[in-house]
Design a protein around this motif. Structure first.
Motif, PDB file in Angstrom:
ATOM      1  N   TYR A  99       9.386  22.787  52.485  1.00  0.00           N
ATOM      2  CA  TYR A  99       8.715  22.738  51.199  1.00  0.00           C
ATOM      3  C   TYR A  99       7.477  23.609  51.299  1.00  0.00           C
ATOM      4  O   TYR A  99       6.359  23.148  51.232  1.00  0.00           O
ATOM      5  CB  TYR A  99       8.299  21.300  50.891  1.00  0.00           C
ATOM      6  N   GLU A 123       9.640  21.445  39.566  1.00  0.00           N
ATOM      7  CA  GLU A 123       8.384  21.410  40.313  1.00  0.00           C
ATOM      8  C   GLU A 123       7.186  21.290  39.381  1.00  0.00           C
ATOM      9  O   GLU A 123       6.187  20.649  39.715  1.00  0.00           O
ATOM     10  CB  GLU A 123       8.257  22.672  41.163  1.00  0.00           C
ATOM     11  N   ALA A 140       6.247  27.939  39.567  1.00  0.00           N
ATOM     12  CA  ALA A 140       7.260  26.959  39.975  1.00  0.00           C
ATOM     13  C   ALA A 140       8.314  26.838  38.893  1.00  0.00           C
ATOM     14  O   ALA A 140       8.100  27.235  37.742  1.00  0.00           O
ATOM     15  CB  ALA A 140       6.616  25.603  40.239  1.00  0.00           C
ATOM     16  N   ASP A 189       8.291  25.411  46.102  1.00  0.00           N
ATOM     17  CA  ASP A 189       9.679  25.077  45.801  1.00  0.00           C
ATOM     18  C   ASP A 189      10.329  24.569  47.073  1.00  0.00           C
ATOM     19  O   ASP A 189      10.036  25.059  48.164  1.00  0.00           O
ATOM     20  CB  ASP A 189      10.437  26.296  45.275  1.00  0.00           C
TER      21      ASP A 189
END
Length: 803
Positions: free
Chosen positions: A254, A335, A331, A241
């Motif tokens: 990230y 994502e 996610a 994420d």
């Protein structure tokens, strides 16, 4: 005019008419006096040496009442200075009220750094250890500390840095991006050698089943079934994420996060938008390509080992044949769209898991064919042979895919995200908003009634962004009202009141498939993973120079690793020390423990303080009666074999907090409830409800008074509880339809004493606002254990159980 009609002024030598003589004479006298004063000054100056002045000199004139003469300073030498007076000597101990300069400087640096209470206590203890002299403090400056951290960095795996070059179809220019990652296989190998983690590894898939009265009910698994005989699966859970590291959003991280303690295993590059290309399909495909190329590099060490396996000797000396696999990708929906290379929630096929049409997302009763990486890759290959860009885009739009090669089995690894799909999506943005609107239409009284059930006392009309808060609210709201959700959705859709066609509602259709394939939702919920964002931001703000962040994060993990080793050492040392003591006994689980102790009170003072509370009427007499029955029933002899007669001047100690450990009916593990019995808990009374075990079964009750009573040489923790076990009469039709369990409070005069050991766990009740004020409903959606306990109560009461 004749001279006999005028007067002559000898001061100005003029003839003045009689009419203006008085005014003129006064003016002349004043002028004459001024000339005389000026002449005195001139005469005095002439007697002295006449000073000479230069251009730009500065003259300082003081108020006449000060008696200070004017002063003239040269422009170059002019400067304001403090008044000249005798300066007293400084305070000999300027650090007071601190007892020494050292104590002040230590307190000052703690204030500058912003230590919290725990950090302050730790720092002070370290200072005391140094002052005792048992350990020498050898650090001289920051460089010494930095060098020591560098020397300790071998304890954990460092990040590797690589540069990936990817061409952009828009201008055929190669763009380079840095990627930082850890070798996933080496990280797993470290865990397999770690004495702290290794005992928790389960190398074989296994069933957990429980006898339901007829047969054992179990889960389904298939990963190990696909492996050669004797092989073991070694599964990874990867979370990804994007998060803002700085408060201004100028720095972004990230990080991927792995299981087994939660390790940052990689930093995926962020592709900055370029105005010339931003928003174009080719640029979107390029950004997805960068993501997947980087992710492929992070998991590259798993590729061969997932096909051929890897032999490895574990900590126990056993060699095992491991096949590595990514079992779970954790996610949020955005994502997941990137991972599956689908075109997102606005495309014709928004779901990253199955092929549901965009207009059918609302219908959770239907199932659809699941996506496969093989089919997606075939479509991408078909797109690439198209001759024109327009034909390619048309086909990609029809299939809702990006022109990027697909990773194998990614759709099976994508998992239901309870944090974002449920509490941060379906509940917070839809069901909760609808419920807020409905409560507001009922009037201020109902709004206040709902708000008073929460802490802080306001939820209606307030917008929360934290999914955890929404999770708490959803547990406290009587979710039985959502039993007819499908009917409500259909009605509001037909009336054009609400559009229920959105992906997060549809994602619930895959929930049970994920539970069967991957276990409980806590295995793939992003909530525990998102807790990593906070430490990452703290590291960025407090432990980096805001440059080359990825390299510095590896150093920041060293203290945690050493802390764990020190903790293990301390526990082992304590265990060895305790094992020497023959009288040592270990209490593995204390069922209840009281806290928030108050001052001792006599029975007389307690009854006087609670004169208006009928529960405390004849408090001492009722307690005597209870103890004379309770103690013999528990095979506890009465003191000296005589009945107990507590006197009005005898004392008991009140407590306002109760911790209850209980065994969950779900997984048979121990969980803890923290209960309050406090008339002023953050400015408002809080008396929690509890499940109580009695000779006639389990009942509900509300805590009234927690206390500890001394009988002979023993202390007994007791509770005065208002029982909710009055007969409720015939079960209303609404209760049957909504599967509600109704309880009714006894009159408050019937409050009873119980041993706190008979309290099973806490409970949550909601008053039936539309009926008998003594009637309450048990909220069975607080957790799964509560759900099972209430279901047992339904069965014992003879109610038909629908779930």
């Amino acid at each position: 005019m004749g001279p006999e009609h005028s007067k002559h002024c000898n001061l100005c030598d003029q003839d003045i008419k009689p009419r203006g003589w008085t005014t003129h004479r006064k003016a002349c006298e004043m002028k004459a006096a001024k000339r005389q004063r000026d002449q005195v000054v001139v005469d005095a100056i002439r007697k002295e040496k006449v000073p000479t002045f230069n251009q730009d000199d500065i003259k300082i004139e003081y108020h006449p009442s000060s008696g200070i003469k004017a002063k003239v300073h040269g422009f170059d030498s002019f400067d304001r200075c403090a008044a000249e007076f005798l300066v007293p000597p400084p305070d000999g101990k300027p650090w007071r009220p601190f007892k020494s300069r050292l104590k002040f400087e230590i307190a000052e640096i703690m204030l500058e750094v912003g230590f919290n209470n725990e950090q302050s206590d730790r720092f002070i203890k370290l200072c005391h250890r140094c002052s005792v002299g048992k350990e020498k403090f050898m650090f001289k400056n920051h460089k010494d500390i930095h060098n020591m951290w560098e020397a300790a960095s071998h304890r954990i795996m460092k990040f590797m840095k690589e540069v990936i070059s990817i061409p952009f179809a828009g201008d055929e220019e190669l763009r380079e991006y840095d990627i930082h990652y850890r070798d996933l296989w080496e990280l797993a190998a470290d865990m397999l050698r770690n004495p702290r983690l290794f005992p928790f590894f389960m190398f074989d898939a296994h069933r957990l089943s429980k006898f339901d009265g007829n047969t054992f009910v179990s889960f389904i698994w298939d990963v190990q079934s696909q492996l050669p005989p004797g092989a073991k699966p070694l599964a990874y859970i990867l979370y990804a994420d994007k998060t803002k590291l700085s408060s201004f959003g100028t720095a972004k991280g990230y990080p991927g996060r792995g299981a087994g303690g939660g390790y940052v295993v990689g930093w995926l590059p962020i592709v900055k938008d370029e105005k010339l290309h931003s928003g174009k399909p080719s640029w979107v495909d390029f950004k997805n390509t960068v993501w997947h190329k980087s992710f492929a590099r992070i998991i590259s060490s798993l590729a061969s080992k997932s096909q051929m396996g890897q032999w490895f000797e574990c900590l126990d000396g056993v060699k095992r044949w491991f096949f590595l696999c990514i079992l779970i990708l954790s996610a949020d929906l955005q994502e997941q769209s990137v991972m599956s290379l689908t075109q997102g929630i606005m495309s014709l096929w928004p779901c990253p898991v199955c092929l549901v049409p965009r207009d059918d997302l609302w219908d959770t009763s239907k199932s659809h064919r699941r996506r496969t990486s093989k089919e997606s890759q075939a479509i991408v290959n078909a797109v690439r042979v198209k001759e024109t860009f327009e034909e390619q885009e048309e086909l990609l739009k029809e299939q809702a895919l990006h022109l990027v090669d697909h990773s194998p089995a990614v759709h099976r690894a994508l998992s239901h995200d309870r944090c974002h799909f449920n509490h941060g999506g379906l509940w917070s943005r839809h069901l909760w908003i609808e419920l807020q609107k409905y409560v507001v239409t009922l009037g201020r009284g109902k709004v206040s009634q709902v708000d008073n059930r929460f802490h802080p006392n306001q939820v209606i009309g307030v917008t929360f962004t934290d999914s955890s808060i929404h999770e708490d609210i959803s547990k406290l709201i009587d979710n039985h009202t959502l039993t007819h959700q499908q009917q409500y959705m259909t009605q509001t859709t037909d009336d054009n009141m609400k559009n229920w066609n959105f992906p997060k509602l549809h994602m619930t259709t895959h929930l049970f498939d994920d539970i069967e394939a991957k276990g409980a939702m806590r295995n793939y919920n992003t909530k525990p993973n998102e807790q990593m964002h906070g430490p990452l931001k703290d590291w960025y703000l407090n432990r980096t120079n805001f440059k080359n962040v990825a390299e510095q994060v590896s150093i920041n993990g060293i203290p945690d690793d050493i802390d764990r080793r020190i903790s293990d050492f301390d526990e082992y040392s304590q265990w060895k020390s305790d094992s020497v003591d023959d009288d040592f006994t270990l209490d593995p689980s204390q069922h209840v423990r009281m806290g928030s102790r108050q001052a001792a009170q006599t029975f007389c003072s307690i009854e006087n303080a609670h004169k208006t509370h009928v529960e405390f009427t004849n408090f001492r007499i009722k307690l005597n009666a209870f103890l004379n029955i309770f103690l013999p029933a528990c095979n506890i002899p009465l003191p000296n074999g005589r009945r107990i007669h507590l006197q009005s001047d005898d004392t008991v100690t009140e407590y306002q907090f109760l911790r209850v450990n209980y065994e969950s009916l779900v997984d048979w593990k121990q969980y803890t409830d923290y209960l309050r019995c406090n008339p002023q808990f953050f400015g408002a009374p809080r008396f929690d409800w509890v499940f109580i075990r009695t000779q006639n079964g389990v009942i509900l009750g509300c805590l009234v008074f927690l206390f500890q009573c001394a009988i002979g040489n023993d202390l007994f923790p007791l509770a005065l509880i208002h029982p909710f076990d009055a007969p409720t009469g015939p079960r209303p039709r609404q209760d049957k339809q909504l599967n509600l369990f109704r309880v009714r409070a006894q009159p408050r005069t019937k409050a009873e004493f119980f041993s706190v050991q008979s309290i099973i766990r806490g409970a949550l009740l909601v008053q039936d606002s539309g009926g008998n004020p003594l009637d309450y409903f048990i909220v069975d959606t607080v957790d799964t254990d509560m759900f099972l306990r209430v279901r047992e109560m339904h069965q014992q009461a003879g109610h038909p159980v629908r779930i």
